[in-house]
Scaffold this motif. Structure first.
Motif, PDB file in Angstrom:
ATOM      1  N   HIS A  94       0.815  -1.210   0.000  1.00 18.33           N
ATOM      2  CA  HIS A  94       0.000   0.000   0.000  1.00 18.33           C
ATOM      3  C   HIS A  94       0.854   1.269   0.000  1.00 18.33           C
ATOM      4  O   HIS A  94       0.493   2.250  -0.635  1.00 18.33           O
ATOM      5  CB  HIS A  94      -0.940  -0.011   1.211  1.00 18.33           C
ATOM      6  N   VAL A  95       1.990   1.262   0.713  1.00 16.22           N
ATOM      7  CA  VAL A  95       2.809   2.471   0.845  1.00 16.22           C
ATOM      8  C   VAL A  95       4.090   2.418   0.021  1.00 16.22           C
ATOM      9  O   VAL A  95       4.969   3.256   0.207  1.00 16.22           O
ATOM     10  CB  VAL A  95       3.161   2.754   2.334  1.00 16.22           C
ATOM     11  N   HIS A  96       4.205   1.470  -0.920  1.00 19.18           N
ATOM     12  CA  HIS A  96       5.482   1.259  -1.605  1.00 19.18           C
ATOM     13  C   HIS A  96       5.989   2.471  -2.371  1.00 19.18           C
ATOM     14  O   HIS A  96       7.167   2.587  -2.637  1.00 19.18           O
ATOM     15  CB  HIS A  96       5.406   0.051  -2.539  1.00 19.18           C
ATOM     16  N   GLY A  97       5.127   3.406  -2.709  1.00 21.73           N
ATOM     17  CA  GLY A  97       5.555   4.593  -3.451  1.00 21.73           C
ATOM     18  C   GLY A  97       6.144   5.680  -2.578  1.00 21.73           C
ATOM     19  O   GLY A  97       6.677   6.664  -3.087  1.00 21.73           O
ATOM     20  N   GLU A  98       6.054   5.541  -1.266  1.00 25.17           N
ATOM     21  CA  GLU A  98       6.545   6.556  -0.341  1.00 25.17           C
ATOM     22  C   GLU A  98       7.692   5.979   0.495  1.00 25.17           C
ATOM     23  O   GLU A  98       7.461   5.204   1.412  1.00 25.17           O
ATOM     24  CB  GLU A  98       5.414   7.012   0.574  1.00 25.17           C
ATOM     25  N   PRO A  99       8.936   6.349   0.185  1.00 28.38           N
ATOM     26  CA  PRO A  99      10.100   5.759   0.861  1.00 28.38           C
ATOM     27  C   PRO A  99      10.063   5.896   2.385  1.00 28.38           C
ATOM     28  O   PRO A  99      10.432   4.963   3.095  1.00 28.38           O
ATOM     29  CB  PRO A  99      11.290   6.517   0.278  1.00 28.38           C
ATOM     30  N   VAL A 100       9.618   7.036   2.898  1.00 30.74           N
ATOM     31  CA  VAL A 100       9.582   7.222   4.352  1.00 30.74           C
ATOM     32  C   VAL A 100       8.593   6.250   4.980  1.00 30.74           C
ATOM     33  O   VAL A 100       8.886   5.620   6.006  1.00 30.74           O
ATOM     34  CB  VAL A 100       9.211   8.681   4.710  1.00 30.74           C
ATOM     35  N   MET A 101       7.445   6.095   4.371  1.00 24.69           N
ATOM     36  CA  MET A 101       6.423   5.208   4.918  1.00 24.69           C
ATOM     37  C   MET A 101       6.848   3.743   4.830  1.00 24.69           C
ATOM     38  O   MET A 101       6.566   2.958   5.732  1.00 24.69           O
ATOM     39  CB  MET A 101       5.091   5.422   4.197  1.00 24.69           C
ATOM     40  N   ILE A 102       7.525   3.368   3.759  1.00 23.65           N
ATOM     41  CA  ILE A 102       7.961   1.972   3.637  1.00 23.65           C
ATOM     42  C   ILE A 102       9.030   1.667   4.692  1.00 23.65           C
ATOM     43  O   ILE A 102       9.031   0.592   5.285  1.00 23.65           O
ATOM     44  CB  ILE A 102       8.437   1.647   2.210  1.00 23.65           C
ATOM     45  N   ARG A 103       9.908   2.633   4.983  1.00 27.44           N
ATOM     46  CA  ARG A 103      10.916   2.416   6.033  1.00 27.44           C
ATOM     47  C   ARG A 103      10.259   2.292   7.398  1.00 27.44           C
ATOM     48  O   ARG A 103      10.647   1.449   8.208  1.00 27.44           O
ATOM     49  CB  ARG A 103      11.949   3.546   6.034  1.00 27.44           C
ATOM     50  N   ARG A 104       9.251   3.108   7.663  1.00 32.86           N
ATOM     51  CA  ARG A 104       8.532   3.011   8.938  1.00 32.86           C
ATOM     52  C   ARG A 104       7.842   1.659   9.068  1.00 32.86           C
ATOM     53  O   ARG A 104       7.889   1.023  10.124  1.00 32.86           O
ATOM     54  CB  ARG A 104       7.491   4.121   9.044  1.00 32.86           C
TER      55      ARG A 104
ATOM     56  N   TYR B  75      10.879  -4.946  -4.437  1.00 33.51           N
ATOM     57  CA  TYR B  75      11.087  -3.505  -4.495  1.00 33.51           C
ATOM     58  C   TYR B  75      12.567  -3.156  -4.440  1.00 33.51           C
ATOM     59  O   TYR B  75      13.361  -3.883  -3.865  1.00 33.51           O
ATOM     60  CB  TYR B  75      10.394  -2.810  -3.311  1.00 33.51           C
TER      61      TYR B  75
END
Length: 61
Positions: free
Chosen positions: A24-34, A59
């Motif tokens: 769901h969040v793969h397009g947002e690097p900060v969210m994927i790290r969280r 990814y």
């Protein structure tokens, strides 16, 4: 009242839930790290390894 769609007969595992979150969040690097930090803290070592391998093949990290 019924909910349309595919019926789920069992609750998804924590690993499957984290995979869904990351998709769901793969397009947002900060969210994927969280999401990865939270997942690695709460999953077992074997599930963490499986999630890491899944992430590396799916990814670019």
């Amino acid at each position: 009242m019924s909910i349309p769609g595919i019926p789920i007969t069992h609750a998804p595992s924590a690993l499957e839930q984290y995979k869904t979150l990351i998709r769901h969040v793969h397009g947002e690097p900060v969210m994927i790290r969280r999401a990865m930090r939270i997942a690695f803290r709460s999953l077992s070592p074997m599930e963490s390894i499986e999630l890491r391998d899944w992430l590396e093949t799916r990814y670019t990290l």
